[in-house]
Scaffold this active site. Structure first.
Site, short mmCIF file in Angstrom:
data_model
loop_
_atom_site.label_atom_id
_atom_site.label_comp_id
_atom_site.label_asym_id
_atom_site.label_seq_id
_atom_site.Cartn_x
_atom_site.Cartn_y
_atom_site.Cartn_z
N ASN A 1 47.10 51.15 51.15
CA ASN A 1 47.38 49.91 50.44
C ASN A 1 47.47 48.77 51.44
OD1 ASN A 1 48.69 52.16 48.77
ND2 ASN A 1 48.83 50.42 47.40
N CYS B 1 44.94 56.90 46.66
CA CYS B 1 45.08 57.73 45.46
C CYS B 1 44.38 59.06 45.73
CB CYS B 1 44.47 57.03 44.26
SG CYS B 1 44.52 58.09 42.78
N HIS C 1 44.17 47.47 47.83
CA HIS C 1 44.05 48.44 48.91
C HIS C 1 43.15 47.82 49.98
CE1 HIS C 1 45.86 52.21 47.08
NE2 HIS C 1 45.88 51.36 46.06
#
Ligand code: HMG
Ligand code: MG
Length: 310
Positions: A262, A253, A222
């Site tokens: 990401n 997340c 990420h």
């Protein structure tokens, strides 16, 4: 379209597999639920851009991630529309209930996930560190018995927002346990994007010392602190040939507060193109896809390459 000038580095791999996670890791984190037809078109466009692996959705509890509650309907739609058979379309599965749903929907590849830290295991899976293995072990057994390929993710490999530093030995312990269950590949997640290149080198070295070669590992980066591409280079130097990325840099997340997007697939492909490393991905159609998706999401893509080229 502009292209990087190609200057190769013979010490790096010649070919890399880009494992696209946008429809899963990207869309799980959107506030708005993206309509099913848009999700399906997103997958088709990514496949059309040449991505060899597209993680399409997840069969987690729909109350935990309502954004992907339509997983079965999406797979049914994609099957009806037809996807090229020479690619892989994994889905994320947390437990046996998720596997039942994935099998019923016709999934051929599944990805399980676990945490290197106790706190994130509890927050993301409602399980302690040991309990999480008990939850995923029967998933691996049953999926393999059904002839499915199983990938495993391990999260918080480079730091945890609640626990701070995460020692490489702790990550190796978690990762080898998942591989021992029977996973074919282990994806090392920098869930909150805090890793730096020396840390990548050290972690891969620790896996190697434990007998796990780079051929069984992938990096899932990420880009929270802008380190993702530097970390890719560290991975390439160590011989990693599978990198996860999310078209347009979508994602994060929902159960890791500080996780942002990401590594953008476009940023990765631009760099790999410049290094002359083959991916099979067409940057122009990928940028068009992320620009199209940004229109649906109502905000520009965070990817630097998408912004520069769109
Ligand atoms: P739980 O509440 O502990 O579930 O959640 P449970 O096992 O106690 O079951 C409770 C009820 O939920 C039961 O129903 C189950 O059948 C049902 P009841 O008997 O009460 O009627 N249930 C399900 N229903 C549908 N689908 C399922 C399912 N499982 C149970 N799969 C659970 C445990 C694991 C389900 C939950 O914590 C969960 O879904 N967590 C997922 C969170 C998530 O998706 N996070 C994001 C993905 S991970 C990530 O992004 C990181 C990664 O990208 C790598 C990185 O960046 O590091 C992969
Ligand atoms: Mg992730």
């Amino acid at each position: 379209m502009r292209r990087p000038q190609q200057v190769t580095d013979s010490s790096l791999p010649e070919r890399v597999t880009v494992y696209e996670v946008g429809p899963r890791d990207g869309l799980q984190n959107e506030n708005a639920v993206v309509p099913l037809a848009v999700k399906a078109e997103f997958v088709h466009r990514l496949v059309g851009a040449g991505l060899p692996v597209v993680e399409t959705t997840s069969f987690v509890h729909p109350k935990w991630v309502p954004q992907l509650a339509d997983a079965a309907d999406l797979l049914a739609t994609l099957a009806a529309q037809g996807l090229p058979p020479d690619r892989a379309y994994p889905v994320l599965v947390p437990n046996e209930r998720g596997l039942d749903r994935a099998l019923e929907a016709g999934a051929q590849h599944v990805a399980i996930f676990a945490s290197a830290t106790e706190t994130f295991a509890r927050r993301n899976l409602n399980r302690g560190l040991d309990e999480q293995y008990a939850m995923v072990a029967p998933v691996v057994d049953r999926a393999r018995a059904a002839g499915l390929d199983v990938r495993a993710y391990v999260s918080m490999c480079f730091g945890d927002p609640w626990e701070g530093d995460v020692p490489p030995a702790q990550v190796v312990a978690a990762g080898t346990r998942l591989l021992d269950l029977g996973a074919s590949q282990l994806s090392l997640g920098d869930t909150i994007g805090v890793g730096t290149p020396g840390h990548v080198t050290a972690l891969l070295g620790a896996f190697s010392a434990a007998g796990v070669g780079v051929d069984r590992l992938a990096l899932h980066l990420h880009d929270t602190y802008g380190q993702a591409l530097a970390n890719v280079v560290a991975g390439l130097r160590a011989g990693i040939t599978t990198f996860d990325a999310s078209a347009g840099g979508l994602g994060g997340c929902p159960y890791a507060g500080s996780a942002t997007g990401n590594l953008a697939t476009e940023d990765l492909v631009w760099m790999l193109d410049g290094l002359g490393i083959a991916t099979g991905v067409d940057l122009e159609s990928l940028v068009a896809t992320s620009t199209w998706m940004a229109g649906h999401l109502g905000r520009p893509s965070p990817s630097r390459v998408v912004r520069a080229l769109a």
